[in-house]
Design an enzyme around this catalytic site. Structure first.
Site, short mmCIF file in Angstrom:
data_model
loop_
_atom_site.label_atom_id
_atom_site.label_comp_id
_atom_site.label_asym_id
_atom_site.label_seq_id
_atom_site.Cartn_x
_atom_site.Cartn_y
_atom_site.Cartn_z
N CYS A 40 14.22 15.72 1.92
CA CYS A 40 14.69 17.15 1.81
C CYS A 40 13.94 17.93 1.20
CB CYS A 40 15.72 17.84 1.41
SG CYS A 40 16.89 16.68 1.72
N ARG A 65 8.08 15.42 5.88
CA ARG A 65 8.71 14.89 5.19
C ARG A 65 9.76 14.15 6.03
NH1 ARG A 65 9.63 14.62 -0.50
NH2 ARG A 65 7.10 14.71 -1.45
N TRP A 112 17.82 16.86 5.30
CA TRP A 112 18.34 15.70 5.69
C TRP A 112 19.85 15.61 5.55
CZ3 TRP A 112 15.32 12.98 9.44
CH2 TRP A 112 15.44 12.11 9.48
N ASN A 138 17.95 18.89 -3.95
CA ASN A 138 17.29 17.98 -3.01
C ASN A 138 18.53 16.85 -3.77
OD1 ASN A 138 15.79 18.59 -1.53
ND2 ASN A 138 13.39 18.41 -2.55
N GLY A 139 18.87 15.64 -3.17
CA GLY A 139 19.61 14.60 -4.14
C GLY A 139 20.56 14.44 -3.46
N GLU A 525 1.02 -6.36 4.87
CA GLU A 525 0.66 -5.28 4.68
C GLU A 525 0.34 -4.31 5.90
OE1 GLU A 525 1.37 -2.28 3.11
OE2 GLU A 525 -0.17 -0.92 3.81
N LYS A 529 3.22 -1.82 8.05
CA LYS A 529 2.24 -0.79 8.73
C LYS A 529 2.83 -0.58 10.23
CE LYS A 529 1.25 1.09 6.09
NZ LYS A 529 1.20 1.20 5.01
N GLU A 532 6.70 0.11 10.39
CA GLU A 532 6.99 1.53 9.92
C GLU A 532 6.98 2.24 10.64
OE1 GLU A 532 6.16 2.79 4.68
OE2 GLU A 532 3.94 2.16 6.08
N HIS A 548 5.38 -24.49 8.88
CA HIS A 548 6.44 -24.46 7.95
C HIS A 548 7.81 -23.88 8.12
CE1 HIS A 548 4.39 -27.13 5.04
NE2 HIS A 548 3.76 -25.83 4.92
N LYS A 647 8.40 9.84 1.93
CA LYS A 647 7.60 9.89 1.48
C LYS A 647 7.41 9.46 0.44
CE LYS A 647 3.18 10.17 0.78
NZ LYS A 647 2.01 8.43 1.72
O1 M6R Z 1 4.26 6.03 -4.06
P1 M6R Z 1 4.46 4.89 -4.06
O2 M6R Z 1 3.29 4.05 -4.05
O3 M6R Z 1 5.78 4.11 -5.72
O4 M6R Z 1 5.78 4.52 -2.85
C1 M6R Z 1 5.88 2.78 -2.87
C2 M6R Z 1 6.35 3.01 -1.60
O5 M6R Z 1 7.55 3.87 -1.47
C3 M6R Z 1 5.48 3.01 -0.34
O6 M6R Z 1 4.42 2.47 -0.28
C4 M6R Z 1 6.31 2.81 1.01
O7 M6R Z 1 6.21 1.54 1.24
C5 M6R Z 1 5.28 2.94 2.11
N1 M6R Z 1 6.03 4.16 3.33
C6 M6R Z 1 4.04 2.19 2.51
O8 M6R Z 1 2.89 2.74 3.90
#
Ligand code: M6R
Length: 652
Positions: A40, A65, A112, A138-139, A525, A529, A532, A548, A647
């Protein structure tokens, strides 16, 4: 977080004796533990301008967001005017009639759903039963059910299923009991929050105080923007950066009382806090997509600049080593460090794994990498000369913040690598390094990750030069760093070619990413990516680990992406590629110019310019980001707002 929890308990016993009945009631009641990502957003304004326009503008800037409903409330002449809508902020703007006058004080929110389904009734802002207060939140209020039961017994009725409506009524309940005074509004919020378990960032309006707003935070960011005769509040400074860059970050356990010309910060115990003002180094263009279809693509394309910014002013005059004033450690103190621990989550954790390879290789200092969430509850034995780095783009990730607090509690020197100036992690660390990547809006981290890679490579250089790396080797390292922006641009120039390759793989269900040494974290990574933003199942492995277990997955339907950029382990990579080819999998290779891979062994090639070995992780990341982006685009995914992701993850 234990430290904050402890404070809260002390406050309860010190200040709430008058509320003994409510306190006892809540002590017996159940606490609903919730584990949601906070997606949110909050915006608030008090000033002289048309509040509706400012709130809508802010909410639009926070749209990335992800949310399912939106709403705004203005307070004018003792009357709240509210509009709430399901879906996009655009629906909200369309629902506002020219006859509506929201005044110059208001709050807005994108929700959200967590407690209660997606509905207009559950959307924020919420108004209290007697109509005195309006709130955005928020929260998660964990003990909202017991508070609700208590308030119901006092005659309160509830119109939504939310924990937030319970909170606004709790504030009103205290307000109605509080004798009239200058501070009645603030004190009522304070008293209500002392009964609350959970997390919150809130902005509250009170009908009786038509020129004021009260905000408070616990584990959910809130920032005050200071303008000329106007003040802003938001959960993310992107919301108001077009109006002001002067900000104050609220700390956990703090409240602020805000008018158009002033603000004051207090704790729950009503102690006054001196505000620490800082200036954002963002431009308005940073928070808009410009000509790009998505923030993610914009941010991928910004990497020549973000890498330059990460390096600016951070080399010695003789260009043979790196320097970071923010570490606040003398060379003599740096030399004494004999172990480094990195803690992070997600993509930032991958950057830490690269740090491990590079620092161990170039500086011969043992490095450990921990997930923040594991470190905070574990008991990793570290010796006294250990330096701890918490790496977090947002500077607000709850697990990383908790890891920082645990590390400090244990007495280690704890530094941060973060992109968010003034963020909680930046403020609570004992020093550190800012990434200067500019705001990263796309949920999938891109430019922030490569900036972290650049910084950890520079740390390897710095520690290497303090130990066994000579002047020439250091100068060559620096030279290669300086050439990075140009080389990244060269890769970006080939993005159409990467798009063509990506389209071929857009329909697959699984994918493996394989790499050796510092390319292993890049394989992780690349896989992260892809999953995600495209929802394709993807995994990363060290290339040699394939045999393995993961080799069992390999078939025509499971393409493999090989990160084969290193000359010294060239043959090893070729052997792994052949093993996979023999099982009919499609093979995509990321390789440095000058490689000797026969086109017969592979299906697609993404070439990157050659560079220093320590910097190959940075260059190899760029084609993988584009690859994931174009696959997600071909699949029609909502790239900047992938499902279920936030985010910044400010809950456990
Ligand atoms: O803000 P931060 O770097 O602490 O966030 C860590 C992870 O939540 C963040 O890198 C997440 O994995 C991203 N969605 C990656 O694209």
């Amino acid at each position: 977080m234990p430290i904050i929890e402890g404070k809260r308990k002390r406050c309860l016993s010190l200040t709430l004796t008058s509320d003994i009945y409510l306190k006892n009631f809540l002590a017996k009641g159940p606490a609903m533990k919730s584990m949601n990502l906070v997606m949110c957003s909050i915006i608030g304004y008090v000033g002289v301008k048309d509040v509706a326009q400012i709130l809508l503008d802010g909410l639009e800037r926070l749209e990335y967001r992800g949310y399912d409903s939106a709403g705004i409330t203005g307070l004018k002449d003792g009357t709240f005017t509210s509009v709430k809508q399901l879906g996009r902020v655009k629906n909200l703007s369309n629902a506002i009639k020219p006859s509506m006058n929201f005044g110059n004080l208001g709050i807005g929110h994108t929700r959200w759903a967590t407690h209660g389904k997606v509905s207009v009734k559950n959307a924020h802002p919420h108004v209290s039963f007697h109509g005195l207060f309006s709130i955005v939140h928020n929260g998660v209020i964990e003990n909202y059910e017991s508070i609700k039961q208590y308030l119901a017994k006092q005659g309160y009725k509830f119109y939504s299923e939310t924990d937030t409506e319970v909170l606004v009524n709790l504030i009103e309940y205290h307000f109605r009991k509080e004798p009239d005074s200058e501070n009645r509004f603030l004190v009522s919020v304070q008293k209500a929050l002392l009964h609350v378990r959970g997390t919150y960032g809130i902005a509250v309006l009170c009908k009786n105080n038509p020129e004021e707003m009260v905000i408070a935070r616990k584990s959910s960011p809130l920032i005050i923007g200071i303008g000329k005769n106007e003040m802003f509040v938001a959960s993310d400074a992107c919301a108001f950066v077009a109006y002001t860059k002067n900000v104050v970050y609220l700390n956990d356990g703090e409240l602020a009382h805000i008018t158009c010309s002033d603000f004051s910060i207090t704790t729950m115990k009503n102690e006054t806090i001196d505000a620490v003002k800082c200036e954002l180094d963002w431009k308005v263009e940073d928070v808009s997509r410009g000509e790009h279809e998505h923030f993610m693509l914009k941010e991928i394309c910004e990497q020549p600049i973000s890498i330059e910014n990460a390096m600016r002013g951070r080399f010695s005059d003789d260009l043979s080593t790196a320097k970071f004033g923010g570490l606040q450690l003398l060379p003599r103190e740096l030399r004494q460090i004999d172990r480094i621990l990195f803690c992070a989550c997600g993509t930032a954790w991958h950057a830490c794994l690269v740090a491990e390879y590079l620092i161990e290789k170039y500086a011969r200092i043992p490095v450990e990498v921990a997930y923040s969430s594991e470190f905070r509850y574990g008991n990793v034995p570290l010796d006294k000369n250990t330096l701890v780095f918490i790496v977090s783009q947002s500077g607000e990730t709850l697990d990383s913040l908790a890891a920082l607090q645990e590390s400090k509690r244990k007495g280690y020197r704890t530094l941060a690598i973060t992109n968010a100036i003034g963020s909680t992690i930046a403020r609570e660390s004992e020093g550190g390094i800012y990434q200067h990547s500019g705001p990263e809006i796309g949920v999938a981290s891109t430019k922030a990750f490569t900036a972290q890679l650049c910084i950890v490579a520079m740390l390897a250089l710095l520690f290497g030069r303090l130990h066994n790396m000579g002047f020439d080797e250091g100068s060559e390292f620096v030279q290669s760093l300086l050439e990075l922006p140009k080389k990244i641009s060269q890769i970006l120039d080939k993005k159409d070619e990467i798009q063509r390759i990506a389209k071929k793989y857009a329909n697959c269900k699984d994918m493996l990413f394989l790499g050796r040494q510092s390319m292993f974290p890049i394989a992780l990574e690349g896989a992260l990516k892809l999953k995600e933003i495209s929802y394709i199942h993807a995994e990363g492995y060290p290339a040699a680990e394939m045999k393995h277990g993961p080799i069992a997955l390999i078939s025509e339907q499971c393409p493999c992406v090989f990160l084969a950029t290193q000359k010294d382990i060239w043959q090893k990579n070729i052997s792994n590629i052949q093993e996979v080819k023999a099982r009919n999998a499609k093979i995509v290779v990321v390789a440095s110019e000058g490689h000797q891979i026969s086109p017969d062994h592979i299906d697609d090639l993404m070439e990157i310019p050659d560079t220093h070995d320590a910097l190959k992780p940075i260059l190899a990341t760029i084609p993988l980001q584009l690859f994931a982006y174009y696959i997600a685009k071909a699949r029609g995914c909502d790239i900047d707002k992938p499902r279920n992701l936030a985010k910044s993850v400010t809950v456990e």
